[in-house]
Motif scaffolding. Structure first.
Motif, mmCIF file in Angstrom:
data_model
loop_
_atom_site.group_PDB
_atom_site.id
_atom_site.type_symbol
_atom_site.label_atom_id
_atom_site.label_comp_id
_atom_site.label_asym_id
_atom_site.label_seq_id
_atom_site.Cartn_x
_atom_site.Cartn_y
_atom_site.Cartn_z
ATOM 1 N N THR A 74 0.859 -1.183 0.000
ATOM 2 C CA THR A 74 0.000 0.000 0.000
ATOM 3 C C THR A 74 0.896 1.233 0.000
ATOM 4 O O THR A 74 2.075 1.158 0.355
ATOM 5 C CB THR A 74 -0.922 0.061 1.243
ATOM 6 O OG1 THR A 74 -0.112 0.134 2.418
ATOM 7 C CG2 THR A 74 -1.854 -1.129 1.319
ATOM 8 N N GLU A 75 0.297 2.355 -0.395
ATOM 9 C CA GLU A 75 0.991 3.642 -0.323
ATOM 10 C C GLU A 75 0.056 4.660 0.300
ATOM 11 O O GLU A 75 -1.160 4.593 0.132
ATOM 12 C CB GLU A 75 1.413 4.120 -1.715
ATOM 13 C CG GLU A 75 2.558 3.327 -2.277
ATOM 14 C CD GLU A 75 3.168 3.981 -3.499
ATOM 15 O OE1 GLU A 75 3.595 5.154 -3.401
ATOM 16 O OE2 GLU A 75 3.212 3.312 -4.540
ATOM 17 N N LYS A 76 0.686 5.605 1.028
ATOM 18 C CA LYS A 76 -0.112 6.617 1.709
ATOM 19 C C LYS A 76 0.768 7.795 2.091
ATOM 20 O O LYS A 76 1.995 7.702 2.110
ATOM 21 C CB LYS A 76 -0.756 6.025 2.957
ATOM 22 C CG LYS A 76 0.258 5.488 3.977
ATOM 23 C CD LYS A 76 -0.441 4.681 5.057
ATOM 24 C CE LYS A 76 0.539 4.053 6.027
ATOM 25 N NZ LYS A 76 -0.146 3.193 6.977
ATOM 26 N N ASN A 127 -4.269 -2.198 7.651
ATOM 27 C CA ASN A 127 -3.375 -1.943 6.519
ATOM 28 C C ASN A 127 -3.036 -3.244 5.794
ATOM 29 O O ASN A 127 -2.964 -3.275 4.567
ATOM 30 C CB ASN A 127 -2.094 -1.254 6.992
ATOM 31 C CG ASN A 127 -2.291 0.216 7.218
ATOM 32 O OD1 ASN A 127 -2.144 1.009 6.313
ATOM 33 N ND2 ASN A 127 -2.624 0.593 8.447
ATOM 34 N N SER A 128 -2.814 -4.309 6.548
ATOM 35 C CA SER A 128 -2.480 -5.592 5.927
ATOM 36 C C SER A 128 -3.614 -6.101 5.041
ATOM 37 O O SER A 128 -3.368 -6.702 3.988
ATOM 38 C CB SER A 128 -2.126 -6.625 6.997
ATOM 39 O OG SER A 128 -3.186 -6.778 7.920
ATOM 40 N N ASN A 129 -4.856 -5.849 5.424
ATOM 41 C CA ASN A 129 -5.989 -6.261 4.595
ATOM 42 C C ASN A 129 -6.186 -5.324 3.409
ATOM 43 O O ASN A 129 -6.588 -5.763 2.331
ATOM 44 C CB ASN A 129 -7.257 -6.354 5.438
ATOM 45 C CG ASN A 129 -7.227 -7.554 6.364
ATOM 46 O OD1 ASN A 129 -6.463 -8.489 6.154
ATOM 47 N ND2 ASN A 129 -8.031 -7.519 7.407
ATOM 48 N N ARG A 179 -6.981 -6.636 -0.193
ATOM 49 C CA ARG A 179 -8.363 -6.360 -0.600
ATOM 50 C C ARG A 179 -8.582 -4.852 -0.507
ATOM 51 O O ARG A 179 -9.086 -4.340 0.491
ATOM 52 C CB ARG A 179 -9.339 -7.104 0.311
ATOM 53 C CG ARG A 179 -10.741 -7.043 -0.216
ATOM 54 C CD ARG A 179 -11.640 -8.078 0.464
ATOM 55 N NE ARG A 179 -12.995 -7.891 0.010
ATOM 56 C CZ ARG A 179 -14.003 -7.548 0.792
ATOM 57 N NH1 ARG A 179 -13.821 -7.413 2.086
ATOM 58 N NH2 ARG A 179 -15.205 -7.374 0.301
ATOM 59 N N PRO A 180 -8.156 -4.131 -1.554
ATOM 60 C CA PRO A 180 -8.163 -2.668 -1.498
ATOM 61 C C PRO A 180 -9.558 -2.055 -1.393
ATOM 62 O O PRO A 180 -10.558 -2.652 -1.789
ATOM 63 C CB PRO A 180 -7.474 -2.250 -2.792
ATOM 64 C CG PRO A 180 -7.301 -3.463 -3.605
ATOM 65 C CD PRO A 180 -7.607 -4.659 -2.772
ATOM 66 N N PHE A 181 -9.555 -0.862 -0.867
ATOM 67 C CA PHE A 181 -10.759 -0.064 -0.635
ATOM 68 C C PHE A 181 -11.638 0.008 -1.885
ATOM 69 O O PHE A 181 -12.855 -0.104 -1.805
ATOM 70 C CB PHE A 181 -10.308 1.325 -0.176
ATOM 71 C CG PHE A 181 -11.404 2.269 0.219
ATOM 72 C CD1 PHE A 181 -12.223 2.025 1.292
ATOM 73 C CD2 PHE A 181 -11.583 3.449 -0.486
ATOM 74 C CE1 PHE A 181 -13.209 2.918 1.677
ATOM 75 C CE2 PHE A 181 -12.573 4.353 -0.129
ATOM 76 C CZ PHE A 181 -13.377 4.083 0.965
ATOM 77 N N LYS A 182 -11.031 0.192 -3.049
ATOM 78 C CA LYS A 182 -11.800 0.346 -4.293
ATOM 79 C C LYS A 182 -12.632 -0.894 -4.606
ATOM 80 O O LYS A 182 -13.633 -0.807 -5.318
ATOM 81 C CB LYS A 182 -10.886 0.667 -5.473
ATOM 82 C CG LYS A 182 -10.011 -0.482 -5.929
ATOM 83 C CD LYS A 182 -9.245 -0.147 -7.203
ATOM 84 C CE LYS A 182 -8.415 -1.294 -7.675
ATOM 85 N NZ LYS A 182 -9.133 -2.441 -8.141
ATOM 86 N N SER A 238 -4.787 1.814 -5.155
ATOM 87 C CA SER A 238 -6.041 1.052 -5.069
ATOM 88 C C SER A 238 -6.885 1.428 -3.855
ATOM 89 O O SER A 238 -8.043 1.042 -3.766
ATOM 90 C CB SER A 238 -5.744 -0.451 -5.012
ATOM 91 O OG SER A 238 -5.123 -0.862 -6.191
ATOM 92 N N ASN A 239 -6.293 2.158 -2.917
ATOM 93 C CA ASN A 239 -7.017 2.602 -1.718
ATOM 94 C C ASN A 239 -7.321 4.097 -1.762
ATOM 95 O O ASN A 239 -7.665 4.690 -0.736
ATOM 96 C CB ASN A 239 -6.214 2.238 -0.469
ATOM 97 C CG ASN A 239 -6.169 0.738 -0.259
ATOM 98 O OD1 ASN A 239 -7.198 0.105 -0.087
ATOM 99 N ND2 ASN A 239 -4.983 0.168 -0.313
ATOM 100 N N GLU A 240 -7.185 4.700 -2.946
ATOM 101 C CA GLU A 240 -7.467 6.130 -3.138
ATOM 102 C C GLU A 240 -8.852 6.465 -2.602
ATOM 103 O O GLU A 240 -9.806 5.707 -2.797
ATOM 104 C CB GLU A 240 -7.417 6.467 -4.629
ATOM 105 C CG GLU A 240 -7.628 7.921 -4.935
ATOM 106 C CD GLU A 240 -6.365 8.742 -4.763
ATOM 107 O OE1 GLU A 240 -6.492 9.900 -4.347
ATOM 108 O OE2 GLU A 240 -5.269 8.221 -5.041
#
Length: 157
Positions: free
Chosen positions: A87-89, A145-147, A151-154, A109-111
Motif C-alpha cells: 500500500t501507499e499513503k 493496513n495488511s488487509n 483487498r483494497p478499498f476500491k 487502489s485505496n485512493e
C-alpha cells in the motif's frame, strides 16, 4: 514483549482538507507475511526504513508489535524482492488532546480512504477526538493496513 494499543477512525474528507496540518510523509509498505495471526511488514519513507512484526492480540485494539529501523536501501530491496502486496499513503502526525493522531491518506487502489489512528497506553484511556473524526472502525478488519494491501478499498467501497 511490545504491545500496540490503537483505535482507528474514518475521517470527514471536507473537514480534514480544511484543517491546519503539517507536511505529510510518503510511506510505501509491503507485506512479506500476511495471514490472520501475524504480519511481517516492511515500510519505507524517503529517509527511513522499518521492519515490523505484528501478532494477533487480545482484541482488535491490542496487538503484539516489534518494530525496528533498518537501512533504507535494505527496506527498498526487501519490498522489491519479498513483499507479496503493498500500500501507499501520506501520513500526517497531528498532536491533539495529549495524544498524537496519525492520519493516513491512501493512494493507488485505496485512493479516497482516509483513516486516523490514535495509539493509547491502555485500552481504557479516555481521549478527545478532533472535529474531523467520524466513525470508529477499530473492529472492522477491512481497515487493517495488511488487509487493504490484499483487498483494497476500491474493491469493496
Amino acid at each position: 514483549m511490545g504491545v500496540e494499543i490503537e483505535r482507528k477512525f474514518l475521517v470527514d474528507h471536507e473537514k480534514w482538507h480544511q484543517a491546519d496540518k503539517p507536511n505529510g510523509v510518503h510511506y510505501q509498505q509491503g507485506y512479506i507475511l500476511n495471514d490472520d495471526n501475524r504480519t511481517v511488514r516492511v515500510r519505507v519513507t524517503d529517509t527511513h526504513g522499518y521492519i515490523t512484526l505484528k501478532g494477533r492480540g487480545t482484541s482488535n485494539m491490542s496487538r503484539t508489535e516489534f518494530e525496528y529501523e533498518i537501512p533504507v536501501a535494505d527496506a527498498k530491496a526487501l519490498l522489491k524482492e519479498f513483499a507479496k502486496n503493498s500500500t501507499e499513503k501520506i501520513r500526517y502526525c497531528i498532536p491533539f488532546g495529549g495524544f498524537t493522531w496519525e492520519v493516513d491518506e491512501f493512494s493507488g487502489s485505496n485512493e479516497g480512504l482516509i483513516v486516523a489512528e490514535i495509539e493509547l497506553n491502555d485500552e481504557q484511556d479516555n481521549f478527545e477526538k478532533p472535529h474531523w473524526i467520524t466513525t470508529e472502525v477499530t473492529d472492522d478488519e477491512r481497515y487493517l493496513n495488511s488487509n487493504l494491501a490484499t483487498r483494497p478499498f476500491k474493491d469493496w467501497h
